[in-house]
Write a protein that holds these residues in place. Structure first.
Motif, PDB file in Angstrom:
ATOM      1  N   LYS A  78       6.189  22.535-129.995  1.00  0.00           N
ATOM      2  CA  LYS A  78       5.595  22.480-128.653  1.00  0.00           C
ATOM      3  C   LYS A  78       6.205  21.364-127.811  1.00  0.00           C
ATOM      4  O   LYS A  78       6.442  21.546-126.635  1.00  0.00           O
ATOM      5  CB  LYS A  78       4.074  22.286-128.741  1.00  0.00           C
ATOM      6  CG  LYS A  78       3.352  23.376-129.496  1.00  0.00           C
ATOM      7  CD  LYS A  78       3.670  24.770-129.011  1.00  0.00           C
ATOM      8  CE  LYS A  78       3.000  25.098-127.711  1.00  0.00           C
ATOM      9  NZ  LYS A  78       3.308  26.442-127.214  1.00  0.00           N
ATOM     10  N   THR A  79       6.428  20.192-128.424  1.00  0.00           N
ATOM     11  CA  THR A  79       7.013  19.056-127.706  1.00  0.00           C
ATOM     12  C   THR A  79       7.907  18.271-128.649  1.00  0.00           C
ATOM     13  O   THR A  79       7.681  18.272-129.860  1.00  0.00           O
ATOM     14  CB  THR A  79       5.935  18.091-127.159  1.00  0.00           C
ATOM     15  OG1 THR A  79       5.228  17.510-128.258  1.00  0.00           O
ATOM     16  CG2 THR A  79       4.965  18.790-126.226  1.00  0.00           C
ATOM     17  N   ALA A  80       8.902  17.603-128.074  1.00  0.00           N
ATOM     18  CA  ALA A  80       9.768  16.708-128.856  1.00  0.00           C
ATOM     19  C   ALA A  80      10.323  15.645-127.919  1.00  0.00           C
ATOM     20  O   ALA A  80      10.854  15.966-126.857  1.00  0.00           O
ATOM     21  CB  ALA A  80      10.906  17.489-129.509  1.00  0.00           C
ATOM     22  N   VAL A 107      16.603  31.105-145.754  1.00  0.00           N
ATOM     23  CA  VAL A 107      16.095  30.831-144.414  1.00  0.00           C
ATOM     24  C   VAL A 107      17.056  29.879-143.713  1.00  0.00           C
ATOM     25  O   VAL A 107      17.299  28.772-144.187  1.00  0.00           O
ATOM     26  CB  VAL A 107      14.677  30.207-144.478  1.00  0.00           C
ATOM     27  CG1 VAL A 107      14.164  29.895-143.084  1.00  0.00           C
ATOM     28  CG2 VAL A 107      13.719  31.141-145.205  1.00  0.00           C
ATOM     29  N   ALA A 108      17.592  30.311-142.592  1.00  0.00           N
ATOM     30  CA  ALA A 108      18.574  29.513-141.854  1.00  0.00           C
ATOM     31  C   ALA A 108      17.908  28.355-141.114  1.00  0.00           C
ATOM     32  O   ALA A 108      16.753  28.448-140.691  1.00  0.00           O
ATOM     33  CB  ALA A 108      19.304  30.397-140.845  1.00  0.00           C
ATOM     34  N   MET A 109      18.662  27.271-140.970  1.00  0.00           N
ATOM     35  CA  MET A 109      18.214  26.150-140.161  1.00  0.00           C
ATOM     36  C   MET A 109      18.025  26.647-138.722  1.00  0.00           C
ATOM     37  O   MET A 109      18.798  27.472-138.246  1.00  0.00           O
ATOM     38  CB  MET A 109      19.242  25.018-140.198  1.00  0.00           C
ATOM     39  CG  MET A 109      18.826  23.822-139.366  1.00  0.00           C
ATOM     40  SD  MET A 109      19.841  22.336-139.632  1.00  0.00           S
ATOM     41  CE  MET A 109      21.456  22.877-139.202  1.00  0.00           C
ATOM     42  N   GLN A 110      16.995  26.148-138.051  1.00  0.00           N
ATOM     43  CA  GLN A 110      16.697  26.565-136.681  1.00  0.00           C
ATOM     44  C   GLN A 110      16.788  25.382-135.732  1.00  0.00           C
ATOM     45  O   GLN A 110      16.113  24.381-135.934  1.00  0.00           O
ATOM     46  CB  GLN A 110      15.267  27.127-136.594  1.00  0.00           C
ATOM     47  CG  GLN A 110      15.068  28.465-137.213  1.00  0.00           C
ATOM     48  CD  GLN A 110      15.536  29.569-136.274  1.00  0.00           C
ATOM     49  OE1 GLN A 110      15.253  29.553-135.090  1.00  0.00           O
ATOM     50  NE2 GLN A 110      16.273  30.515-136.828  1.00  0.00           N
ATOM     51  N   GLU A 124      13.357   7.310-122.553  1.00  0.00           N
ATOM     52  CA  GLU A 124      13.006   8.300-123.561  1.00  0.00           C
ATOM     53  C   GLU A 124      13.680   9.609-123.180  1.00  0.00           C
ATOM     54  O   GLU A 124      14.040   9.818-122.022  1.00  0.00           O
ATOM     55  CB  GLU A 124      11.492   8.487-123.673  1.00  0.00           C
ATOM     56  CG  GLU A 124      10.852   9.031-122.414  1.00  0.00           C
ATOM     57  CD  GLU A 124       9.341   9.146-122.520  1.00  0.00           C
ATOM     58  OE1 GLU A 124       8.798  10.061-121.871  1.00  0.00           O
ATOM     59  OE2 GLU A 124       8.712   8.341-123.213  1.00  0.00           O
ATOM     60  N   ALA A 125      13.863  10.474-124.164  1.00  0.00           N
ATOM     61  CA  ALA A 125      14.475  11.770-123.913  1.00  0.00           C
ATOM     62  C   ALA A 125      13.470  12.853-124.287  1.00  0.00           C
ATOM     63  O   ALA A 125      13.207  13.082-125.464  1.00  0.00           O
ATOM     64  CB  ALA A 125      15.750  11.932-124.735  1.00  0.00           C
ATOM     65  N   VAL A 126      12.882  13.483-123.273  1.00  0.00           N
ATOM     66  CA  VAL A 126      11.967  14.592-123.494  1.00  0.00           C
ATOM     67  C   VAL A 126      12.829  15.847-123.631  1.00  0.00           C
ATOM     68  O   VAL A 126      13.492  16.256-122.673  1.00  0.00           O
ATOM     69  CB  VAL A 126      10.950  14.734-122.343  1.00  0.00           C
ATOM     70  CG1 VAL A 126      10.042  15.930-122.574  1.00  0.00           C
ATOM     71  CG2 VAL A 126      10.139  13.448-122.196  1.00  0.00           C
ATOM     72  N   LEU A 127      12.826  16.425-124.814  1.00  0.00           N
ATOM     73  CA  LEU A 127      13.709  17.552-125.104  1.00  0.00           C
ATOM     74  C   LEU A 127      13.123  18.865-124.595  1.00  0.00           C
ATOM     75  O   LEU A 127      11.901  19.021-124.509  1.00  0.00           O
ATOM     76  CB  LEU A 127      13.978  17.649-126.602  1.00  0.00           C
ATOM     77  CG  LEU A 127      15.028  16.678-127.168  1.00  0.00           C
ATOM     78  CD1 LEU A 127      14.704  15.248-126.968  1.00  0.00           C
ATOM     79  CD2 LEU A 127      15.296  16.977-128.607  1.00  0.00           C
ATOM     80  N   ASP A 128      14.027  19.785-124.266  1.00  0.00           N
ATOM     81  CA  ASP A 128      13.634  21.129-123.868  1.00  0.00           C
ATOM     82  C   ASP A 128      13.451  21.948-125.138  1.00  0.00           C
ATOM     83  O   ASP A 128      14.381  22.105-125.926  1.00  0.00           O
ATOM     84  CB  ASP A 128      14.712  21.759-122.976  1.00  0.00           C
ATOM     85  CG  ASP A 128      14.938  20.947-121.706  1.00  0.00           C
ATOM     86  OD1 ASP A 128      13.950  20.504-121.092  1.00  0.00           O
ATOM     87  OD2 ASP A 128      16.112  20.742-121.334  1.00  0.00           O
ATOM     88  N   VAL A 129      12.252  22.483-125.321  1.00  0.00           N
ATOM     89  CA  VAL A 129      11.902  23.223-126.528  1.00  0.00           C
ATOM     90  C   VAL A 129      12.376  24.668-126.406  1.00  0.00           C
ATOM     91  O   VAL A 129      12.250  25.283-125.344  1.00  0.00           O
ATOM     92  CB  VAL A 129      10.376  23.172-126.752  1.00  0.00           C
ATOM     93  CG1 VAL A 129       9.944  24.053-127.895  1.00  0.00           C
ATOM     94  CG2 VAL A 129       9.938  21.731-126.988  1.00  0.00           C
ATOM     95  N   ALA A 130      12.928  25.190-127.494  1.00  0.00           N
ATOM     96  CA  ALA A 130      13.354  26.592-127.546  1.00  0.00           C
ATOM     97  C   ALA A 130      12.159  27.436-127.989  1.00  0.00           C
ATOM     98  O   ALA A 130      11.814  27.431-129.175  1.00  0.00           O
ATOM     99  CB  ALA A 130      14.515  26.757-128.520  1.00  0.00           C
ATOM    100  N   PRO A 131      11.515  28.158-127.063  1.00  0.00           N
ATOM    101  CA  PRO A 131      10.310  28.906-127.435  1.00  0.00           C
ATOM    102  C   PRO A 131      10.576  30.023-128.441  1.00  0.00           C
ATOM    103  O   PRO A 131       9.672  30.454-129.150  1.00  0.00           O
ATOM    104  CB  PRO A 131       9.810  29.474-126.106  1.00  0.00           C
ATOM    105  CG  PRO A 131      10.973  29.426-125.185  1.00  0.00           C
ATOM    106  CD  PRO A 131      11.865  28.329-125.666  1.00  0.00           C
ATOM    107  N   GLU A 132      11.821  30.482-128.538  1.00  0.00           N
ATOM    108  CA  GLU A 132      12.142  31.562-129.467  1.00  0.00           C
ATOM    109  C   GLU A 132      12.388  31.073-130.892  1.00  0.00           C
ATOM    110  O   GLU A 132      12.540  31.883-131.808  1.00  0.00           O
ATOM    111  CB  GLU A 132      13.352  32.363-128.975  1.00  0.00           C
ATOM    112  CG  GLU A 132      14.674  31.622-129.034  1.00  0.00           C
ATOM    113  CD  GLU A 132      14.926  30.654-127.876  1.00  0.00           C
ATOM    114  OE1 GLU A 132      15.962  29.974-127.922  1.00  0.00           O
ATOM    115  OE2 GLU A 132      14.106  30.554-126.946  1.00  0.00           O
ATOM    116  N   ALA A 133      12.416  29.774-131.108  1.00  0.00           N
ATOM    117  CA  ALA A 133      12.659  29.233-132.453  1.00  0.00           C
ATOM    118  C   ALA A 133      11.440  29.482-133.331  1.00  0.00           C
ATOM    119  O   ALA A 133      10.371  28.926-133.107  1.00  0.00           O
ATOM    120  CB  ALA A 133      12.980  27.750-132.383  1.00  0.00           C
TER     121      ALA A 133
END
Length: 174
Positions: A78-80, A107-110, A124-133
């Protein structure tokens, strides 16, 4: 042919009923704070990675509502957020990628989040989350490897670069 279609129809309806009866599961948030990563030098321009192992204990996550046999059926990041953990801050860092992996070689790394480009002067670096992961299969065993890749603008020969990561997962438990 009719008998085959009838059998296939019965199987399809049975599968749909079984999956619909199992329900979607309960969703719980799971937060990890101050997870430390040390990129060990010498470091070269381009991606440099470090990994840390975490253990997700469902009994701790669920408390009194935990029952034997419960497992993680799905997980989503959800957040990183990445924070510098050395005196250099984000100096010479172009981008970050966060990925998750498990010991299950089937199971592949995602890759689950990225920040590219990194804003100059950021604290700080607020990352963009990949919703399809989809991280459910990675989280099933409870032992998870969190990987942080930092893309360096130039070689760094003077030691290590250290960062901390905070993230929140949404776990579906059945």
């Amino acid at each position: 042919m009719y008998k085959f279609l009838k059998t296939a129809g019965i199987i399809a309806v049975s599968v749909m009923m079984a999956t619909s009866c199992s329900g979607p599961g309960e969703v719980h948030e799971y937060a990890v704070n101050d997870l430390e990563f040390s990129l060990e030098g010498p470091l070269f321009a381009g991606p440099n990675g470090a990994q840390t192992e975490i253990l997700i204990d469902l009994a701790d996550v669920l408390g009194e509502s935990y029952e034997d046999g419960m497992k993680i059926s799905d997980a989503r990041l959800k957040t990183a957020t990445v924070f510098p953990h050395d005196s250099l801050g984000f100096s010479q860092i172009n981008a970050f990628v966060v990925a998750f992996a498990s010991d299950n070689e089937d199971v592949a790394m995602q890759e689950a989040a990225v920040k590219n480009p990194l804003e100059e002067g950021a604290a700080e670096a607020v990352l963009d989350v990949a919703p399809e992961a989809e991280l459910g299969e990675i989280m099933e065993d409870g032992k998870v490897y969190v990987v942080l890749d930092a893309d360096l603008a130039e070689d760094y020969w003077d030691g290590n670069r250290d960062f901390k990561l905070n993230f929140t997962l949404e776990l579906t438990i059945k």
